[in-house]
Design an enzyme around this catalytic site. Structure first.
Site, PDB file in Angstrom:
ATOM      1  N   TYR A 104     -23.183  -8.665  16.129  1.00 39.13           N
ATOM      2  CA  TYR A 104     -24.304  -8.197  15.320  1.00 39.13           C
ATOM      3  C   TYR A 104     -23.759  -7.593  14.031  1.00 39.13           C
ATOM      4  CZ  TYR A 104     -29.090  -7.150  14.297  1.00 39.13           C
ATOM      5  OH  TYR A 104     -30.313  -7.141  13.691  1.00 39.13           O
ATOM      6  N   ARG A 157     -35.957 -11.086   4.621  1.00 41.39           N
ATOM      7  CA  ARG A 157     -35.250  -9.847   4.281  1.00 41.39           C
ATOM      8  C   ARG A 157     -34.179  -9.588   5.341  1.00 41.39           C
ATOM      9  NH1 ARG A 157     -34.034  -4.944   5.262  1.00 41.39           N
ATOM     10  NH2 ARG A 157     -34.947  -5.195   7.336  1.00 41.39           N
ATOM     11  N   LYS A 175     -29.752  -9.986  18.049  1.00 38.11           N
ATOM     12  CA  LYS A 175     -30.557  -8.916  18.647  1.00 38.11           C
ATOM     13  C   LYS A 175     -30.755  -9.143  20.143  1.00 38.11           C
ATOM     14  CE  LYS A 175     -31.723  -5.439  16.124  1.00 38.11           C
ATOM     15  NZ  LYS A 175     -32.620  -5.361  14.991  1.00 38.11           N
ATOM     16  N   GLU A 246     -38.722  -8.961  13.245  1.00 36.93           N
ATOM     17  CA  GLU A 246     -37.394  -8.605  12.750  1.00 36.93           C
ATOM     18  C   GLU A 246     -37.164  -9.143  11.341  1.00 36.93           C
ATOM     19  OE1 GLU A 246     -33.840  -6.686  12.895  1.00 36.93           O
ATOM     20  OE2 GLU A 246     -35.309  -6.696  14.520  1.00 36.93           O
ATOM     21  N   ASP A 247     -36.777  -8.250  10.438  1.00 41.15           N
ATOM     22  CA  ASP A 247     -36.348  -8.612   9.089  1.00 41.15           C
ATOM     23  C   ASP A 247     -37.396  -9.415   8.307  1.00 41.15           C
ATOM     24  OD1 ASP A 247     -34.093  -7.171   9.397  1.00 41.15           O
ATOM     25  OD2 ASP A 247     -32.696  -8.847   9.468  1.00 41.15           O
ATOM     26  N   ASN A 418     -27.659  -1.631   5.755  1.00 47.54           N
ATOM     27  CA  ASN A 418     -26.789  -2.665   6.312  1.00 47.54           C
ATOM     28  C   ASN A 418     -26.746  -3.861   5.369  1.00 47.54           C
ATOM     29  OD1 ASN A 418     -25.958  -1.634   8.876  1.00 47.54           O
ATOM     30  ND2 ASN A 418     -28.068  -1.867   9.586  1.00 47.54           N
TER      31      ASN A 418
END
Length: 565
Positions: A104, A157, A175, A246-247, A418
């Site tokens: 990850y 993103r 994940k 997610e994202d 991150n």
């Protein structure tokens, strides 16, 4: 396919020969017994020696050490995952602290950028916009009928790297690997999904190897209709699913969460997971200093959905500690690229409006600037806590950190962006600029800092402390929704496991080697809160704990018996 029953029970499977060796969830490789090799037409297809999983893991560890770059290590581990999932998780479990940054963050960022280049084998589901009318058929193609957790992204993103198109698939894969490695959720229950709605990344559109839909991103009504088709198809196929967003880009993340959190059991890890682990860290850090979070003044750099999500959860926690909502909000200051959010700032997003400061309360500030910069805010607020979620490197300058330390003997500084290339300041600099007095927690992993012959451990404020336990708790309790109170219970449980609080020394967050213990504890707290909130059937504490134990998968081979399809 059921793979979580107790080890004593054999698994009856219809596959044999090379087909079985190509099935990652079932393949044992050289660990197939002599009897299994005979019964499943594997004789002569494997070397003579029958190995244990630990012997296989030792060979894999030696091979892993032979790779020199993190991306090559990532590719190697993904190859094992796509060949023999049980071995993959045994290897990762044996070397979790070493391998988590490889499977990850931060390495997964590079893997997403190079997804089409390093692609080896299909994993998960790719749903492109041109196939939007075939979603039911696409989901029916998934061979595992008992999917319980989906992580979905649209790739817009990815970490702090922006639009990666279908390269964003690396995030759901990574994940879900942590759901299993940290939270004990069987890999047979997990499904990574990418919604391929095009990309605005011109470099990808020009790349002859790019494997996604070559089209600018769809937006607005077309986009939301597409996502809704996906949600309805998922509900039809797996009505009891846990769906993690997610994202997604800021403009879509909060609207999607708001729209669907009461329609399907879902949460957004960037907003809610990041908030939960951050609040847990801050509760622990405050307790270690002999105070409460409600006594702290907090400044954020970054007022997007993640930053505002953290801020709202901090406000909720400080209200639990006794503050009124108004008093709680007066202690939180949000700074974005346009300066401090105030009630006179135009064009605010809906989730930002409740986090503004009133200009009437700022008239006494020592500044002549019309736009209140981060330095202005730090100088006037004199914060105890500084949190970075800007996605921009170097914005916590020496001047800002020294100004903060001037008024706060033990500042808490959390550059959470991150990957590491996007961090607001490095722990090494923060420790030096505060003369060794800062408590630092980062979003990506950093080595301990040595400053003036003293070693300063750096806590990683990693969402992996939270989301695997939430997932396990939801599955074990059968929760139909994830409430704010369930997230708060996860934060509180994480804080209770802080070595710094419990022992008076060490990291503010537990060691990664203890993460399965933490995940189990969070699962129990989340499940219990779900029952109290009425989104799960009430049981005894013993029954809930038994359900957690029964659902906690371990990477161990099971005995196989042959059956027909």
């Amino acid at each position: 396919m059921e793979t979580t029953t107790k080890k004593a029970r054999s698994l009856y499977i219809p596959y044999a020969g090379p087909v079985l060796l190509e099935f990652p969830l079932l393949n044992k490789g050289s660990a197939f017994s002599v009897e299994e090799r005979r019964n499943f037409n594997l004789s002569g297809l494997l070397p003579e020696v029958v190995e244990s999983i630990e012997e296989q893991a030792e060979r894999a560890w030696l091979q892993y050490q032979g790779f020199k770059t993190e991306i090559d290590k990532h590719i190697y581990l993904r190859n094992i995952q796509d060949t023999n999932e049980t071995l993959f998780y045994r290897l990762v479990q044996n070397h979790l602290e070493e391998m988590m940054p490889v499977i990850y963050t931060p390495t997964v960022g590079a893997a997403c950028e190079r997804f089409s280049e390093i692609y080896r084998r299909a994993r998960g589901v790719f749903i492109s916009y041109p196939n939007r009318h075939n979603m039911d058929d696409i989901l029916q193609n998934v061979p595992n009928h008992n999917i319980k957790v989906i992580v979905v992204t649209d790739g817009e993103r990815i970490l702090g790297l922006g639009d990666q198109g279908i390269g964003g698939m690396g995030i759901p894969i990574g994940k879900l690997s942590l759901y299993t490695a940290c939270g004990g959720i069987s890999p047979a229950y997990t499904l990574p999904v990418v919604l391929d709605v095009g990309t605005n990344n011109q470099q990808l559109l020009n790349d002859p190897l790019y494997m996604g839909w070559r089209h600018p991103r769809i937006t607005d009504d077309e986009y939301y209709a597409f996502v809704d088709e996906f949600i309805q198809a998922v509900k039809q196929r797996w009505p009891d699913i846990l769906l993690q967003f997610e994202d997604f880009a800021q403009k879509n993340a909060m609207p999607l969460l708001t729209r669907y959190r009461d329609e399907i059991c879902s949460f957004n890890d960037d907003i809610q997971g990041t908030a939960a682990v951050t609040v847990g860290t801050l509760i622990a850090a405050s307790r270690a200093a002999g105070s409460q979070l409600s006594e702290q003044k907090i400044v954020f750099l970054g007022a997007g959905s993640a930053g505002c999500g953290i801020a709202e959860q901090i406000i909720a926690q400080t209200q639990r500690e006794g503050l009124s909502e108004d008093a709680a909000r007066q202690k939180v200051f949000m700074v974005d690229r346009f300066g401090l959010l105030t009630d006179r700032m135009p064009n605010l997003l809906s989730f930002q409006t409740k986090l503004v400061q009133k200009c009437d309360n700022l008239q006494h500030w020592d500044t002549e600037n019309d736009v209140l910069s981060l330095l202005d805010v730090v100088r006037n607020v004199k914060p105890d806590i500084l949190i970075g979620v800007s996605g921009q490197t170097g914005l916590f300058t020496e001047e800002i950190i020294r100004e903060m330390h001037k008024h706060c003997p033990r500042p808490i500084v959390m550059p959470l962006s991150n990957p590491t290339s996007r961090v607001e300041a490095t722990p090494q600099d923060i420790i030096a600029w505060t003369e060794g007095n800062a408590l630092v927690a980062t979003g990506s992993p950093f080595s301990p800092v040595i400053w003036k012959d003293k070693v300063y451990p750096i806590a990683q404020c990693n969402n992996a402390y939270i989301f695997p336990g939430i997932g396990l708790g939801v599955i074990a309790s059968g929760a139909s929704r994830i409430t704010d109170e369930m997230l708060m219970s996860a934060s509180e449980t994480l804080a209770k496991h802080s070595p710094l609080v419990n022992n008076g020394e060490g990291l503010v967050l537990p060691a990664l080697k203890d993460i399965q213990v933490v995940s189990r504890a969070i699962a129990f707290a989340v499940g219990k809160m779900a029952q109290q909130q009425g989104v799960a059937v009430k049981t005894s504490a013993e029954a809930l704990q038994q359900a957690i134990d029964d659902n906690f998968w371990k990477p161990e081979y099971r005995d196989y018996r042959r059956t027909s399809i």
